[in-house]
Scaffold this motif. Structure first.
Motif, PDB file in Angstrom:
ATOM      1  N   ILE A 105       0.844  -1.198   0.000  1.00 48.38           N
ATOM      2  CA  ILE A 105       0.000   0.000   0.000  1.00 48.38           C
ATOM      3  C   ILE A 105       0.878   1.246   0.000  1.00 48.38           C
ATOM      4  O   ILE A 105       0.636   2.197  -0.753  1.00 48.38           O
ATOM      5  CB  ILE A 105      -0.975  -0.008   1.196  1.00 48.38           C
ATOM      6  CG1 ILE A 105      -2.056  -1.070   0.968  1.00 48.38           C
ATOM      7  CG2 ILE A 105      -1.608   1.370   1.405  1.00 48.38           C
ATOM      8  CD1 ILE A 105      -2.942  -1.326   2.167  1.00 48.38           C
ATOM      9  N   HIS A 106       1.908   1.229   0.826  1.00 53.76           N
ATOM     10  CA  HIS A 106       2.839   2.370   0.883  1.00 53.76           C
ATOM     11  C   HIS A 106       3.527   2.574  -0.462  1.00 53.76           C
ATOM     12  O   HIS A 106       3.633   3.699  -0.959  1.00 53.76           O
ATOM     13  CB  HIS A 106       3.871   2.146   1.990  1.00 53.76           C
ATOM     14  CG  HIS A 106       4.896   3.215   2.062  1.00 53.76           C
ATOM     15  ND1 HIS A 106       4.616   4.470   2.548  1.00 53.76           N
ATOM     16  CD2 HIS A 106       6.197   3.233   1.693  1.00 53.76           C
ATOM     17  CE1 HIS A 106       5.704   5.216   2.466  1.00 53.76           C
ATOM     18  NE2 HIS A 106       6.684   4.486   1.966  1.00 53.76           N
ATOM     19  N   GLU A 107       3.976   1.483  -1.071  1.00 49.07           N
ATOM     20  CA  GLU A 107       4.639   1.577  -2.377  1.00 49.07           C
ATOM     21  C   GLU A 107       3.673   2.084  -3.451  1.00 49.07           C
ATOM     22  O   GLU A 107       4.056   2.887  -4.310  1.00 49.07           O
ATOM     23  CB  GLU A 107       5.222   0.228  -2.783  1.00 49.07           C
ATOM     24  CG  GLU A 107       6.445  -0.163  -1.983  1.00 49.07           C
ATOM     25  CD  GLU A 107       6.968  -1.553  -2.337  1.00 49.07           C
ATOM     26  OE1 GLU A 107       6.374  -2.218  -3.211  1.00 49.07           O
ATOM     27  OE2 GLU A 107       7.970  -1.958  -1.730  1.00 49.07           O
ATOM     28  N   LEU A 108       2.420   1.643  -3.396  1.00 45.20           N
ATOM     29  CA  LEU A 108       1.422   2.119  -4.354  1.00 45.20           C
ATOM     30  C   LEU A 108       1.171   3.613  -4.193  1.00 45.20           C
ATOM     31  O   LEU A 108       1.061   4.349  -5.182  1.00 45.20           O
ATOM     32  CB  LEU A 108       0.109   1.350  -4.190  1.00 45.20           C
ATOM     33  CG  LEU A 108       0.082  -0.058  -4.765  1.00 45.20           C
ATOM     34  CD1 LEU A 108      -1.212  -0.767  -4.356  1.00 45.20           C
ATOM     35  CD2 LEU A 108       0.206  -0.017  -6.266  1.00 45.20           C
ATOM     36  N   GLU A 109       1.094   4.074  -2.964  1.00 45.18           N
ATOM     37  CA  GLU A 109       0.897   5.505  -2.712  1.00 45.18           C
ATOM     38  C   GLU A 109       2.088   6.309  -3.236  1.00 45.18           C
ATOM     39  O   GLU A 109       1.911   7.378  -3.819  1.00 45.18           O
ATOM     40  CB  GLU A 109       0.697   5.761  -1.221  1.00 45.18           C
ATOM     41  CG  GLU A 109      -0.650   5.288  -0.711  1.00 45.18           C
ATOM     42  CD  GLU A 109      -0.782   5.393   0.797  1.00 45.18           C
ATOM     43  OE1 GLU A 109       0.200   5.772   1.483  1.00 45.18           O
ATOM     44  OE2 GLU A 109      -1.873   5.097   1.305  1.00 45.18           O
ATOM     45  N   GLU A 110       3.271   5.769  -3.028  1.00 45.36           N
ATOM     46  CA  GLU A 110       4.481   6.421  -3.528  1.00 45.36           C
ATOM     47  C   GLU A 110       4.461   6.495  -5.058  1.00 45.36           C
ATOM     48  O   GLU A 110       4.760   7.539  -5.648  1.00 45.36           O
ATOM     49  CB  GLU A 110       5.710   5.626  -3.062  1.00 45.36           C
ATOM     50  CG  GLU A 110       6.846   6.487  -2.591  1.00 45.36           C
ATOM     51  CD  GLU A 110       7.972   5.639  -2.024  1.00 45.36           C
ATOM     52  OE1 GLU A 110       8.972   5.461  -2.737  1.00 45.36           O
ATOM     53  OE2 GLU A 110       7.841   5.159  -0.879  1.00 45.36           O
ATOM     54  N   GLU A 111       4.105   5.386  -5.705  1.00 39.80           N
ATOM     55  CA  GLU A 111       4.021   5.347  -7.161  1.00 39.80           C
ATOM     56  C   GLU A 111       2.972   6.326  -7.678  1.00 39.80           C
ATOM     57  O   GLU A 111       3.182   7.016  -8.673  1.00 39.80           O
ATOM     58  CB  GLU A 111       3.684   3.929  -7.654  1.00 39.80           C
ATOM     59  CG  GLU A 111       4.801   2.935  -7.513  1.00 39.80           C
ATOM     60  CD  GLU A 111       5.971   3.234  -8.425  1.00 39.80           C
ATOM     61  OE1 GLU A 111       5.749   3.698  -9.563  1.00 39.80           O
ATOM     62  OE2 GLU A 111       7.111   3.014  -8.000  1.00 39.80           O
ATOM     63  N   ARG A 112       1.839   6.394  -6.998  1.00 42.12           N
ATOM     64  CA  ARG A 112       0.772   7.314  -7.392  1.00 42.12           C
ATOM     65  C   ARG A 112       1.274   8.760  -7.312  1.00 42.12           C
ATOM     66  O   ARG A 112       1.045   9.559  -8.217  1.00 42.12           O
ATOM     67  CB  ARG A 112      -0.448   7.135  -6.491  1.00 42.12           C
ATOM     68  CG  ARG A 112      -1.646   7.983  -6.919  1.00 42.12           C
ATOM     69  CD  ARG A 112      -2.865   7.758  -6.018  1.00 42.12           C
ATOM     70  NE  ARG A 112      -3.276   6.376  -6.044  1.00 42.12           N
ATOM     71  CZ  ARG A 112      -3.465   5.628  -4.946  1.00 42.12           C
ATOM     72  NH1 ARG A 112      -3.276   6.124  -3.752  1.00 42.12           N
ATOM     73  NH2 ARG A 112      -3.855   4.381  -5.055  1.00 42.12           N
ATOM     74  N   HIS A 113       1.970   9.074  -6.242  1.00 42.71           N
ATOM     75  CA  HIS A 113       2.533  10.419  -6.070  1.00 42.71           C
ATOM     76  C   HIS A 113       3.532  10.729  -7.189  1.00 42.71           C
ATOM     77  O   HIS A 113       3.489  11.814  -7.781  1.00 42.71           O
ATOM     78  CB  HIS A 113       3.205  10.532  -4.700  1.00 42.71           C
ATOM     79  CG  HIS A 113       3.902  11.823  -4.477  1.00 42.71           C
ATOM     80  ND1 HIS A 113       3.224  13.009  -4.279  1.00 42.71           N
ATOM     81  CD2 HIS A 113       5.215  12.129  -4.459  1.00 42.71           C
ATOM     82  CE1 HIS A 113       4.105  13.980  -4.142  1.00 42.71           C
ATOM     83  NE2 HIS A 113       5.316  13.478  -4.238  1.00 42.71           N
ATOM     84  N   LEU A 114       4.417   9.784  -7.484  1.00 43.54           N
ATOM     85  CA  LEU A 114       5.397   9.989  -8.551  1.00 43.54           C
ATOM     86  C   LEU A 114       4.717  10.169  -9.910  1.00 43.54           C
ATOM     87  O   LEU A 114       5.127  11.004 -10.725  1.00 43.54           O
ATOM     88  CB  LEU A 114       6.383   8.822  -8.603  1.00 43.54           C
ATOM     89  CG  LEU A 114       7.356   8.726  -7.430  1.00 43.54           C
ATOM     90  CD1 LEU A 114       8.144   7.413  -7.494  1.00 43.54           C
ATOM     91  CD2 LEU A 114       8.301   9.916  -7.410  1.00 43.54           C
ATOM     92  N   ARG A 115       3.672   9.384 -10.154  1.00 44.75           N
ATOM     93  CA  ARG A 115       2.937   9.502 -11.417  1.00 44.75           C
ATOM     94  C   ARG A 115       2.285  10.879 -11.531  1.00 44.75           C
ATOM     95  O   ARG A 115       2.363  11.532 -12.578  1.00 44.75           O
ATOM     96  CB  ARG A 115       1.867   8.416 -11.524  1.00 44.75           C
ATOM     97  CG  ARG A 115       1.092   8.465 -12.839  1.00 44.75           C
ATOM     98  CD  ARG A 115       0.065   7.339 -12.951  1.00 44.75           C
ATOM     99  NE  ARG A 115      -0.777   7.172 -11.786  1.00 44.75           N
ATOM    100  CZ  ARG A 115      -1.898   7.876 -11.558  1.00 44.75           C
ATOM    101  NH1 ARG A 115      -2.305   8.784 -12.395  1.00 44.75           N
ATOM    102  NH2 ARG A 115      -2.611   7.642 -10.479  1.00 44.75           N
ATOM    103  N   LEU A 116       1.668  11.355 -10.451  1.00 41.55           N
ATOM    104  CA  LEU A 116       1.046  12.677 -10.473  1.00 41.55           C
ATOM    105  C   LEU A 116       2.085  13.770 -10.710  1.00 41.55           C
ATOM    106  O   LEU A 116       1.844  14.710 -11.476  1.00 41.55           O
ATOM    107  CB  LEU A 116       0.291  12.934  -9.164  1.00 41.55           C
ATOM    108  CG  LEU A 116      -0.964  12.081  -8.956  1.00 41.55           C
ATOM    109  CD1 LEU A 116      -1.536  12.307  -7.552  1.00 41.55           C
ATOM    110  CD2 LEU A 116      -2.009  12.377 -10.017  1.00 41.55           C
ATOM    111  N   GLU A 117       3.238  13.645 -10.083  1.00 43.15           N
ATOM    112  CA  GLU A 117       4.317  14.617 -10.289  1.00 43.15           C
ATOM    113  C   GLU A 117       4.795  14.584 -11.743  1.00 43.15           C
ATOM    114  O   GLU A 117       5.042  15.628 -12.343  1.00 43.15           O
ATOM    115  CB  GLU A 117       5.486  14.341  -9.345  1.00 43.15           C
ATOM    116  CG  GLU A 117       5.229  14.709  -7.907  1.00 43.15           C
ATOM    117  CD  GLU A 117       5.050  16.202  -7.711  1.00 43.15           C
ATOM    118  OE1 GLU A 117       5.828  16.991  -8.280  1.00 43.15           O
ATOM    119  OE2 GLU A 117       4.105  16.583  -6.990  1.00 43.15           O
ATOM    120  N   SER A 118       4.910  13.379 -12.305  1.00 40.07           N
ATOM    121  CA  SER A 118       5.345  13.241 -13.699  1.00 40.07           C
ATOM    122  C   SER A 118       4.323  13.858 -14.647  1.00 40.07           C
ATOM    123  O   SER A 118       4.688  14.539 -15.615  1.00 40.07           O
ATOM    124  CB  SER A 118       5.544  11.767 -14.064  1.00 40.07           C
ATOM    125  OG  SER A 118       6.597  11.224 -13.318  1.00 40.07           O
TER     126      SER A 118
END
Length: 102
Positions: free
Chosen positions: A32-45
């Motif tokens: 879940i933590h990794e998914l949240e991190e990935e989601r944040h990175l995707r939004l930043e990208s």
């Protein structure tokens, strides 16, 4: 004795299940933590992509404006050269304009 042995096996099995459940819970939290991190990175990208796209569009518009300005300058130089008449009448003026044009 048989009943005690069976209870002991049941307790051991339950302990394994509890340990496995805790392990799965920890893995689930990590995922879940990794998914949240990935989601944040995707939004930043995606945000950066929008910024770069806007910058690119502005640069293209600026380039078109510069090309139009350059075309107008070329036309002005052509008109100046034509208004001077045939080569040889105002030789020095033609040379100066050609230097500016180049």
């Amino acid at each position: 004795r048989f009943s005690f042995h069976r209870e002991k096996l049941s307790v051991a099995r339950l302990q394994r299940e509890v340990a496995q459940s805790k392990s799965e819970g920890a893995m689930r939290e990590k995922l879940i933590h990794e998914l949240e991190e990935e989601r944040h990175l995707r939004l930043e990208s995606e945000k950066r992509l929008r910024e770069v796209t806007l910058e690119s569009e502005r640069s293209r518009a600026q380039m078109r404006g510069l090309q139009e300005q350059f075309s107008r300058m070329e036309e002005t130089v052509r008109n100046l050269l034509q208004s001077q008449g045939p080569p040889g009448q105002n030789g020095e003026g033609t040379v100066n304009i050609m230097k500016v044009y180049q």
